[in-house]
Design an enzyme around this catalytic site. Sequence first.
Site, PDB file in Angstrom:
ATOM      1  N   ARG A 116       0.809  -1.225   0.000  1.00 22.06           N
ATOM      2  CA  ARG A 116       0.000   0.000   0.000  1.00 22.06           C
ATOM      3  C   ARG A 116       0.844   1.278   0.000  1.00 22.06           C
ATOM      4  NH1 ARG A 116      -3.572  -3.285   3.309  1.00 22.06           N
ATOM      5  NH2 ARG A 116      -5.483  -3.672   2.117  1.00 22.06           N
ATOM      6  N   LYS A 138       4.912  11.169 -11.836  1.00 19.10           N
ATOM      7  CA  LYS A 138       4.046  10.347 -12.689  1.00 19.10           C
ATOM      8  C   LYS A 138       4.660   8.958 -12.820  1.00 19.10           C
ATOM      9  CE  LYS A 138       1.570  13.411 -15.853  1.00 19.10           C
ATOM     10  NZ  LYS A 138       1.395  13.748 -17.275  1.00 19.10           N
ATOM     11  N   GLU A 180      12.777  15.647 -25.250  1.00 22.46           N
ATOM     12  CA  GLU A 180      12.086  16.102 -24.042  1.00 22.46           C
ATOM     13  C   GLU A 180      12.754  17.345 -23.470  1.00 22.46           C
ATOM     14  OE1 GLU A 180       9.299  15.208 -22.855  1.00 22.46           O
ATOM     15  OE2 GLU A 180       8.913  13.079 -23.113  1.00 22.46           O
ATOM     16  N   LYS A 221      10.469  21.948 -15.136  1.00 22.84           N
ATOM     17  CA  LYS A 221       9.446  20.967 -14.790  1.00 22.84           C
ATOM     18  C   LYS A 221       9.018  21.125 -13.346  1.00 22.84           C
ATOM     19  CE  LYS A 221       7.840  16.291 -15.273  1.00 22.84           C
ATOM     20  NZ  LYS A 221       8.023  14.958 -15.869  1.00 22.84           N
ATOM     21  N   GLU A 231      -2.008  17.422 -12.471  1.00 22.35           N
ATOM     22  CA  GLU A 231      -2.387  17.694 -13.856  1.00 22.35           C
ATOM     23  C   GLU A 231      -3.880  17.973 -14.029  1.00 22.35           C
ATOM     24  OE1 GLU A 231      -1.969  15.446 -18.064  1.00 22.35           O
ATOM     25  OE2 GLU A 231      -0.153  15.420 -16.841  1.00 22.35           O
ATOM     26  N   ARG A 235      -0.273  21.748 -15.927  1.00 23.26           N
ATOM     27  CA  ARG A 235       0.725  20.688 -16.091  1.00 23.26           C
ATOM     28  C   ARG A 235       0.532  19.955 -17.413  1.00 23.26           C
ATOM     29  NH1 ARG A 235       2.969  16.031 -11.847  1.00 23.26           N
ATOM     30  NH2 ARG A 235       4.263  14.994 -13.400  1.00 23.26           N
ATOM     31  N   ASN A 239       2.735  17.978 -21.895  1.00 23.25           N
ATOM     32  CA  ASN A 239       2.410  16.952 -22.884  1.00 23.25           C
ATOM     33  C   ASN A 239       2.498  17.471 -24.316  1.00 23.25           C
ATOM     34  OD1 ASN A 239       1.792  14.655 -21.205  1.00 23.25           O
ATOM     35  ND2 ASN A 239      -0.017  15.792 -20.535  1.00 23.25           N
ATOM     36  N   HIS A 242       2.855  15.049 -27.194  1.00 27.00           N
ATOM     37  CA  HIS A 242       2.590  13.699 -26.718  1.00 27.00           C
ATOM     38  C   HIS A 242       1.296  13.101 -27.268  1.00 27.00           C
ATOM     39  CE1 HIS A 242       5.882  14.696 -24.108  1.00 27.00           C
ATOM     40  NE2 HIS A 242       5.817  13.555 -23.474  1.00 27.00           N
ATOM     41  N   HIS A 246       2.153   9.684 -28.622  1.00 24.34           N
ATOM     42  CA  HIS A 246       1.660   8.455 -28.008  1.00 24.34           C
ATOM     43  C   HIS A 246       0.876   7.609 -29.009  1.00 24.34           C
ATOM     44  CE1 HIS A 246       1.856   9.950 -23.542  1.00 24.34           C
ATOM     45  NE2 HIS A 246       3.033   9.666 -24.046  1.00 24.34           N
ATOM     46  N   HIS A 260      10.203   6.545 -27.380  1.00 23.09           N
ATOM     47  CA  HIS A 260       9.274   7.560 -26.861  1.00 23.09           C
ATOM     48  C   HIS A 260       9.704   8.967 -27.260  1.00 23.09           C
ATOM     49  CE1 HIS A 260       6.602   9.794 -24.274  1.00 23.09           C
ATOM     50  NE2 HIS A 260       7.638  10.329 -23.656  1.00 23.09           N
TER      51      HIS A 260
END
Length: 360
Positions: A116, A138, A180, A221, A231, A235, A239, A242, A246, A260
């Site tokens: 947990r 993330k 990036e 960042k 986000e 934020r 992306n 992206h 993606h 990527h």
Amino acid sequence: MPLGARAYDIVIAPDAIDSAGARLAAMFPGARYGIVTDDNVASAQLPRLAASLDAAGLAHSEILVPAGEASKSWGHLQTVVDAILAARLERSDILIALGGGVIGDLAGFAASIARRGMDFVQIPTSLLAQVDSSVGGKTGINSSHGKNLVGAFHQPRLVLADLAALETLPPRQFAAGYAELAKYGLIDDEDLFFWLEANYPEIQAGGPARGEAIARACAAKARVVAEDERETGNRALLNLGHTFGHALEKATGYSDRLLHGEGVAIGMVLAHRFSAKLGLAPSQDAGRVEAHLKNAGLPTTLADIPGDLPPTPVLMDAIGQDKKVSRGALTFILTRGIGRAFIEKNVDPQTVATFLEEIR
């Protein structure tokens, strides 16, 4: 990273791995460590980290997964969590993500759910991970439905970016990470983008500009994440490129056909060209972005992707699974020019499809 009680340091140094043991021993007295890495990084960097932990008297076990995007999967997540439990690591122990973005995302997600929730430390060994994925919390895995659709926000306790580790990167991997890095200039800092244009040769060669570029990217960042950790607002600007990227990664099966960062590079060019088509941005800015990324050794067009791509409706289906989709409506990060990105909601899917058909 300024996040109140969850704030953490980002250390950028050529010996960050070699000094990790002493730093971790001071931060987490009595903790044991599980090191998640892949078989490529294990041969290049694991001996350095193991020696550092051994010198500090820190007990550790190793959890290896195959290198590559395919490791961000349910199956490998289960492998990592089972290995954590088999090693009898406790909630007060620490998971270390030693590797690139895939390892950071996978290990961070495993840490967020094992027992947990365990603390973890990011030791990014790729440029992409050092400037982007290791910072901000993330974590996650891919699904057959799309990229990064399963995961959690789980901040690390520490990020150790080792500049020496970048010396072992293949040129293609370094270039993928550079996409990036360039992204931060394209979002809201045109001066950074112009500085990158002027200093790219030194960044590539490993001169002082490389460390400065990484520090500037991390600072950019950290500023965005501190304002919008989960986000729900700006934020999403991170992306940029992206949504297209993606979809292209999914279309190429998350394989070595398209890394990527390469997908992001193409996606950022497409975002600028789509913005220009809509009359939002100067077409010459799109050309300048494409020229710089191409100079950095990155693909910039669909034609640069090896092999055949699926038809436009299949790409649109992947775009429709983007995390920024809200109540079925497409959201894109568009731009009014270099350093002037913005969030555009309710983008017409047919307009996007027509654009993709025109550039194929």
